[in-house]
Scaffold this motif. Structure first.
Motif, PDB file in Angstrom:
ATOM      1  N   LYS A 256       0.727  -1.101   0.101  1.00 25.16           N
ATOM      2  CA  LYS A 256       0.037  -0.228  -0.178  1.00 25.16           C
ATOM      3  C   LYS A 256       0.657   1.086   0.366  1.00 25.16           C
ATOM      4  CE  LYS A 256      -4.239   1.888   2.150  1.00 25.16           C
ATOM      5  NZ  LYS A 256      -4.670   1.633   3.554  1.00 25.16           N
ATOM      6  N   LEU A 257       0.462   1.500  -0.699  1.00 26.87           N
ATOM      7  CA  LEU A 257       1.769   3.343  -0.931  1.00 26.87           C
ATOM      8  C   LEU A 257       0.615   4.914  -0.870  1.00 26.87           C
ATOM      9  CD1 LEU A 257       2.965   3.173  -4.882  1.00 26.87           C
ATOM     10  CD2 LEU A 257       3.950   2.365  -2.106  1.00 26.87           C
ATOM     11  N   ALA A 258      -0.226   4.955  -0.499  1.00 29.71           N
ATOM     12  CA  ALA A 258      -1.369   5.689  -0.308  1.00 29.71           C
ATOM     13  C   ALA A 258      -2.724   5.907  -0.206  1.00 29.71           C
ATOM     14  CB  ALA A 258      -1.031   6.554  -1.083  1.00 29.71           C
ATOM     15  N   ARG A 295      -0.691  15.622  -5.915  1.00 26.88           N
ATOM     16  CA  ARG A 295      -0.301  16.439  -4.228  1.00 26.88           C
ATOM     17  C   ARG A 295       0.973  14.841  -4.392  1.00 26.88           C
ATOM     18  NH1 ARG A 295      -2.980  19.206   0.169  1.00 26.88           N
ATOM     19  NH2 ARG A 295      -4.206  19.738  -0.448  1.00 26.88           N
ATOM     20  N   MET A 296       1.980  15.801  -3.671  1.00 23.93           N
ATOM     21  CA  MET A 296       3.897  14.785  -4.229  1.00 23.93           C
ATOM     22  C   MET A 296       3.905  14.254  -2.142  1.00 23.93           C
ATOM     23  SD  MET A 296       6.927  16.059  -5.471  1.00 23.93           S
ATOM     24  CE  MET A 296       6.780  18.110  -4.590  1.00 23.93           C
ATOM     25  N   PHE A 297       4.941  13.122  -2.242  1.00 25.27           N
ATOM     26  CA  PHE A 297       5.028  12.711  -1.571  1.00 25.27           C
ATOM     27  C   PHE A 297       6.213  11.552  -2.254  1.00 25.27           C
ATOM     28  CE2 PHE A 297       0.485  12.653  -0.987  1.00 25.27           C
ATOM     29  CZ  PHE A 297       0.726  12.366   0.501  1.00 25.27           C
ATOM     30  N   ARG A 298       8.008  11.491  -0.983  1.00 18.97           N
ATOM     31  CA  ARG A 298       8.986  11.074  -1.488  1.00 18.97           C
ATOM     32  C   ARG A 298       9.407  10.028   0.000  1.00 18.97           C
ATOM     33  NH1 ARG A 298      13.499  15.776  -0.026  1.00 18.97           N
ATOM     34  NH2 ARG A 298      13.750  15.213   1.957  1.00 18.97           N
ATOM     35  N   ASN A 312       4.212  13.990   7.074  1.00 20.50           N
ATOM     36  CA  ASN A 312       3.079  13.304   7.217  1.00 20.50           C
ATOM     37  C   ASN A 312       3.215  12.006   5.601  1.00 20.50           C
ATOM     38  OD1 ASN A 312       1.079  15.237   8.892  1.00 20.50           O
ATOM     39  ND2 ASN A 312       1.562  16.511   6.903  1.00 20.50           N
ATOM     40  N   PRO A 313       2.304  10.662   6.237  1.00 21.64           N
ATOM     41  CA  PRO A 313       2.693   9.115   5.633  1.00 21.64           C
ATOM     42  C   PRO A 313       1.393   9.932   4.304  1.00 21.64           C
ATOM     43  CG  PRO A 313       1.098   9.089   7.679  1.00 21.64           C
ATOM     44  CD  PRO A 313       1.757  10.439   7.695  1.00 21.64           C
ATOM     45  N   ALA A 314       1.538   9.034   3.016  1.00 20.74           N
ATOM     46  CA  ALA A 314       0.512   9.082   2.146  1.00 20.74           C
ATOM     47  C   ALA A 314      -0.901   8.477   2.526  1.00 20.74           C
ATOM     48  CB  ALA A 314       1.528   8.831   1.255  1.00 20.74           C
ATOM     49  N   VAL A 315      -0.457   7.502   3.116  1.00 18.90           N
ATOM     50  CA  VAL A 315      -1.179   6.352   3.612  1.00 18.90           C
ATOM     51  C   VAL A 315      -2.024   6.705   4.312  1.00 18.90           C
ATOM     52  CG1 VAL A 315      -1.710   3.951   4.604  1.00 18.90           C
ATOM     53  CG2 VAL A 315       0.367   4.263   2.499  1.00 18.90           C
ATOM     54  N   SER A 326      -6.767  19.668   2.684  1.00 19.98           N
ATOM     55  CA  SER A 326      -6.191  19.255   3.793  1.00 19.98           C
ATOM     56  C   SER A 326      -5.072  19.640   3.260  1.00 19.98           C
ATOM     57  CB  SER A 326      -5.702  18.189   4.673  1.00 19.98           C
ATOM     58  OG  SER A 326      -5.171  16.905   3.356  1.00 19.98           O
ATOM     59  N   ASP A 327      -3.952  19.497   4.276  1.00 24.37           N
ATOM     60  CA  ASP A 327      -2.085  19.848   4.454  1.00 24.37           C
ATOM     61  C   ASP A 327      -1.525  19.025   4.585  1.00 24.37           C
ATOM     62  OD1 ASP A 327      -2.576  18.812   7.508  1.00 24.37           O
ATOM     63  OD2 ASP A 327      -2.051  21.088   8.514  1.00 24.37           O
ATOM     64  N   ILE A 328      -1.708  17.843   3.905  1.00 33.18           N
ATOM     65  CA  ILE A 328      -1.520  16.103   4.042  1.00 33.18           C
ATOM     66  C   ILE A 328      -1.072  16.362   2.143  1.00 33.18           C
ATOM     67  CG2 ILE A 328      -1.526  14.224   3.859  1.00 33.18           C
ATOM     68  CD1 ILE A 328      -3.135  14.085   5.930  1.00 33.18           C
TER      69      ILE A 328
END
Length: 520
Positions: A256-258, A295-298, A312-315, A326-328
């Protein structure tokens, strides 16, 4: 007398030319590295209208493959021309078998509008181009299939299904679910969109540092997932197994990624650059006023965990009302009302993106956008992605028209000056005109308007916001502190949208928020 008149006329012509030439050439002036836009006016660009565009390069040609068989090609990433192949015209023959076997239902009887968001990559082991295509059905009864081709622009051959969704106990025999789970009965987690019931759409395929191929997929509801592919076949790698651990992994869908718990999030896309894997996801609803956004995560590892700048986690582990406000997650870009632009035609609802690193190392994001005055009409846009010193990437303030950020940076003396500053607020989205009755109004709800700041040569920032800024000599890497938040980013001299005049810009990220600056 005649020669005197001729001399005076010639002198007048030369004088006028000396004045007019720099004005006429301002939109085509060379950048810091000598490059110019490939068009003289923005209105000259040959646009592509392709939803969920994926991009691939074969030789010196770039190819876009989008939803509903919207194919385009280009040699400059700016001007696009449509093309067709056998999948454009014979899709009902090529995909008719899997369509009838799985997604087709009485309420969803036509394949024509149900070929979504393909991904196209080259498989070195197979020596084939691989297309992973979402064939969509109602009630999440979808399947991602594989097709192959010898070269881009050519014809495709159907290979087979890769992953299913919307299965039930009575239909498992038409899928590989029983083979993976070792049971003929569907576990209850796959029956709830608040749990692990997903829509198997929007594939993205990347190869990690070990040479392993991974496919991400999923949409809203049960989240975004990934599993390993078999390089020899391009299909699922059945030798790799996954344990079922809530919010981490699933026996059938992999890692699970997000997302999850009914929260928005689709169009997962992975990009490896600047020392990290970046996960992009489109939040909100794709309509003009639906809040669609990237939205972007790394993560250091392709399988995650993926986090935003604030950690903050993408999941998700719970349902969040309207998570697109939201701010996630780092919001890569929002709607912007630059002064002097044609602000009747502002980009809104940007998303459905892909991304890639070109042969010269330049990274780009490619996405579709709607506009403030064009309803649900959409077009493709390309922006350069710029690396920051703390390992993030930011999108350039203006679309790519053939001029890249200078590889060697800029002289510091050219960076100081007056700028418009835009903050990409995470809690806003385009909702239309404030006064609907005024057809000429450009006063919108949810569009970010710039403020004025000055980057002074002594390293201070004055104007509507105050603080400090710095840059390493001969570098484009910059840091700016405003209101107690430090943003890391890059300077880039780029053609602005309204007239292609090249101006100094900066893009930066801090406190999970992106900002853009454009020199006045």
């Amino acid at each position: 007398m005649k020669s005197s008149i001729i001399r005076r006329v010639a002198a007048a012509v030369a004088f006028i030319a000396a004045i007019v030439a720099p004005l006429a050439g301002c939109s085509a002036a060379a950048g810091a590295d000598g490059t110019k836009p490939v068009v003289s006016k923005v209105s000259d660009i040959k646009r592509a209208s392709s939803h969920d565009p994926t991009i691939a390069k074969d030789g010196d040609t770039y190819y876009i493959y989008g939803s509903h068989r919207a194919w385009y090609k280009s040699t400059d990433l700016v001007n696009w021309e449509p093309f067709t192949d056998n999948l454009s015209t014979d899709f009902k023959d090529i995909l008719g078998g899997i369509w009838k076997e799985w997604p087709q239902q009485p309420s969803n009887s036509d394949l024509t509008g149900n070929m979504w968001a393909p991904e196209v990559v080259y498989n070195k082991t197979m020596k084939k181009w691989c297309m992973y295509m979402s064939v969509n059905g109602t009630n999440y009864k979808s399947v991602i299939v594989l097709l192959t081709a010898d070269h881009l622009g050519g014809d495709w051959t159907y290979v087979g299904p890769v992953v299913y969704s919307g299965f039930r106990t009575e239909t498992m025999d038409k899928t590989d679910v029983g083979k993976v789970l070792g049971t003929n009965e569907v576990p209850t987690r796959y029956l709830s969109p608040g749990d692990t019931e997903i829509n198997a759409i929007d594939p993205s395929v990347e190869t990690d540092d070990n040479g392993d191929m991974w496919m991400t997929f999923g949409s809203w509801f049960g989240g975004l997932w990934m599993f390993k592919l078999d390089q020899k076949t391009g299909l699922r790698d059945y030798a790799t197994t996954y344990k079922t651990v809530p919010d981490k992994s699933d026996q059938y869908y992999g890692v699970k990624l997000a997302g999850g718990y009914g929260n928005s999030g689709e169009g997962s896309y992975l990009l490896h650059t600047n020392g990290y894997w970046y996960l992009f996801a489109s939040y909100g609803a794709l309509q003009q006023t639906g809040g669609y956004q990237i939205r972007m995560f790394r993560s250091k590892d392709i399988t995650g965990p993926y986090v935003d700048e604030n950690g903050n986690p993408a999941v998700y582990t719970k349902s969040v009302a309207n998570n697109w406000t939201s701010d996630i997650g780092v919001r890569l870009m929002a709607s912007v009302k630059w002064s002097g632009n044609d602000n009747t035609n502002i980009e809104v609802a940007q998303g459905g993106n892909s991304a890639f690193v070109d042969d010269d190392g330049t990274a780009y994001v490619i996405y579709h956008t709607r506009f403030s005055n064009r309803g649900e009409e959409h077009e493709v846009r390309v922006r350069e992605l710029l690396p920051t010193s703390d390992g993030w990437i930011v999108a350039a303030p203006y679309e790519y028209v053939g001029v890249k950020a200078a590889a060697k940076g800029y002289d510091k003396s050219k960076l100081a000056g007056d700028y418009e500053l835009v903050t990409h607020a995470q809690n806003t989205f385009f909702q239309g005109k404030k006064n609907i009755a005024d057809k000429d109004s450009t006063d919108y709800i949810g569009v970010n308007e710039p403020v004025n700041i000055t980057l002074k040569s002594d390293g201070t920032v004055t104007g509507d916001q105050t603080g400090t800024w710095s840059v390493k000599d001969g570098s484009d890497r910059m840091s700016i502190t405003l209101g107690g938040t430090t943003y890391e980013g890059d300077f880039a001299q780029l053609p602005r949208d309204k007239d292609l005049k090249q101006v100094m810009t900066f893009s930066a990220i801090g406190g999970n928020v992106c900002i853009w600056g454009s020199k006045q």
